[in-house]
Design an enzyme around this catalytic site. Structure first.
Site, short mmCIF file in Angstrom:
data_model
loop_
_atom_site.label_atom_id
_atom_site.label_comp_id
_atom_site.label_asym_id
_atom_site.label_seq_id
_atom_site.Cartn_x
_atom_site.Cartn_y
_atom_site.Cartn_z
N TRP A 14 0.83 -1.21 0.00
CA TRP A 14 0.00 0.00 0.00
C TRP A 14 0.86 1.26 0.00
O TRP A 14 0.57 2.23 -0.70
CB TRP A 14 -0.95 -0.02 1.18
CG TRP A 14 -1.92 1.13 1.26
CD1 TRP A 14 -2.21 1.88 2.36
CD2 TRP A 14 -2.75 1.66 0.21
NE1 TRP A 14 -3.15 2.83 2.07
CE2 TRP A 14 -3.50 2.72 0.74
CE3 TRP A 14 -2.92 1.34 -1.14
CZ2 TRP A 14 -4.41 3.48 0.00
CZ3 TRP A 14 -3.82 2.08 -1.90
CH2 TRP A 14 -4.55 3.14 -1.33
N LYS A 205 -13.01 -1.94 10.71
CA LYS A 205 -13.50 -2.82 9.63
C LYS A 205 -12.61 -4.05 9.48
O LYS A 205 -13.08 -5.09 9.01
CB LYS A 205 -13.61 -2.04 8.33
CG LYS A 205 -12.31 -1.46 7.80
CD LYS A 205 -11.53 -2.44 6.92
CE LYS A 205 -10.16 -1.90 6.58
NZ LYS A 205 -9.37 -2.85 5.75
N ARG A 270 -6.45 -8.90 2.95
CA ARG A 270 -5.62 -9.90 3.63
C ARG A 270 -6.23 -10.42 4.92
O ARG A 270 -6.04 -11.59 5.27
CB ARG A 270 -4.24 -9.30 3.90
CG ARG A 270 -4.23 -8.12 4.83
CD ARG A 270 -2.85 -7.54 5.02
NE ARG A 270 -2.37 -6.92 3.80
CZ ARG A 270 -1.25 -6.18 3.75
NH1 ARG A 270 -0.53 -6.02 4.85
NH2 ARG A 270 -0.87 -5.63 2.63
N ASN A 271 -6.98 -9.58 5.66
CA ASN A 271 -7.56 -10.06 6.91
C ASN A 271 -8.57 -11.17 6.66
O ASN A 271 -8.56 -12.21 7.33
CB ASN A 271 -8.21 -8.89 7.66
CG ASN A 271 -7.20 -7.99 8.32
OD1 ASN A 271 -6.68 -8.29 9.39
ND2 ASN A 271 -6.89 -6.87 7.67
N LYS A 298 2.40 -7.93 8.35
CA LYS A 298 1.58 -8.28 9.49
C LYS A 298 0.13 -7.86 9.29
O LYS A 298 -0.16 -6.80 8.73
CB LYS A 298 2.13 -7.63 10.77
CG LYS A 298 3.52 -8.11 11.15
CD LYS A 298 3.52 -9.58 11.53
CE LYS A 298 4.89 -10.04 11.98
NZ LYS A 298 4.92 -11.49 12.30
#
Length: 353
Positions: A14, A205, A270-271, A298
């Site tokens: 990002w 979120k 990704r989460n 992470k």
């Protein structure tokens, strides 16, 4: 008028995308911005070469954004102070756990007239109380700090797919500068004078995205189930913000930073992805999945879930937020994935007439 010098602090996927957006616009507005965009890179060795040197010679971040050419007016610098010295705009795009040390290194070393922006989707807990990343930046660097959040999965933005973002900034002049720095024909921006809510939505979120991934991975239900979890999670996001930030504006939840980012993250991102695998592979730890799936990056969702839980537990409010509670306990393996849905089926929302 002197030109604004821009530094992006963080060079993950990002951060690299954000650097591209800024680099395009510094060339578009030569009377406003210095044309170079400085990118702070945590130095790593990739295939025998320094990552910063690879970026500066090939214009590709081969570690975190492989296959995409970055503008050649991006300058990668592995020294934090050298990357930030003299900069007028500091944009923080790095994992939340690195913020205290980065701010400590920059304390008393940034321009007094600088302005900052956080794109970090998380918050800290200090003395048992919620502390926004923007507050840490303001306190440690003594500069104003806005926030940019939105439905902006990096892979889509780098491919120039149409999307939106929200800038939370209470200073109109700063909003105009940030909008010119980041907006393109495919990356549209709305500015709202609600810094705290914009920033909080970006953090919260991620926890609901974990919940969506757990539903997907455990096959606990259909798309009906997932939609219900998203709706209930959205309600918990609103209630949490209203509880800790009384000046929250309800209309902000219908901006890209909230409802749109929640939807995007619950179906991509990704989460959700890691949580799905977490549910499918219970023998693996979260750290192992991060290493396998994220190339060392992470997840922010589990950290945020733990912080939410600690705040709510301290105030004996945990039971009022069943999804936040269940996500945290599941991700730390205090309850099995198979019991996740049982924890949310008696949601307080369903007792309201």
């Amino acid at each position: 008028m002197s030109l604004y010098k821009v530094t992006i602090i963080g060079s993950g996927n990002w951060g690299s995308v954000v650097a591209k957006l800024a680099a395009v616009n510094t060339l578009k507005y030569p009377s406003l911005f210095d044309y170079k965009v400085y990118l702070y890179v945590y130095e790593e060795i990739v295939e025998g070469q320094k990552l910063s040197e690879i970026i500066n010679t090939t214009h590709v971040n081969v570690k975190y954004l492989k296959g995409h050419i970055l503008p050649d007016n991006i300058v990668a610098i592995p020294d934090l102070f050298k990357a930030c010295v003299g900069s007028d705009i500091l944009v923080f795009v790095l994992p939340i756990q690195f913020i205290p040390n980065v701010c400590y290194q920059l304390r008393y070393r940034v321009k007094k007239t600088a302005i900052a922006m956080t794109m970090i989707k998380g918050f800290n807990v200090e003395d048992g109380r919620l502390s926004l990343i923007s507050n840490t930046i303001r306190r440690e660097l003594n500069v104003p700090c806005a926030a940019l959040m939105g439905a902006n999965i990096a892979e889509g933005v780098i491919r120039e797919e149409f999307c939106e973002a929200t800038i939370g900034c209470n200073d109109l002049q700063h909003s105009e500068i940030f909008k010119k720095l980041f907006e393109t024909k495919y990356f549209r921006i709305r500015c709202v004078p609600d810094e705290e809510t914009v920033e909080m939505c970006g953090a919260l979120k991620n926890v609901i995205a974990l919940a969506a991934g757990l539903v997907d991975g455990s096959r606990a239900g259909s798309q009906n189930t997932k939609a219900t979890i998203i709706r209930l999670g959205f309600v918990e996001m609103i209630e949490f913000c209203k509880r800790y930030f009384p000046n929250t504006r309800l209309e902000t939840f219908f901006e890209s930073c909230a409802i749109a980012d929640l939807i995007a993250s619950s179906y991509g991102g990704r989460n959700r992805k890691v949580a799905e695998y977490f549910a499918n592979e219970p023998e693996k730890t979260l750290a192992e999945l991060e290493e396998e799936m994220l190339q060392g990056q992470k997840l922010q969702g589990p950290i945020t879930a733990a912080n939410i839980y600690s705040i709510l537990e301290r105030e004996s409010e945990v039971e009022k937020f069943p999804i936040f509670r269940a996500v945290h306990l599941t991700m730390i393996k205090k309850i099995p994935v198979s019991e996740f849905m049982l924890c949310v089926q008696n949601h307080p929302q369903h007792s309201i007439l």
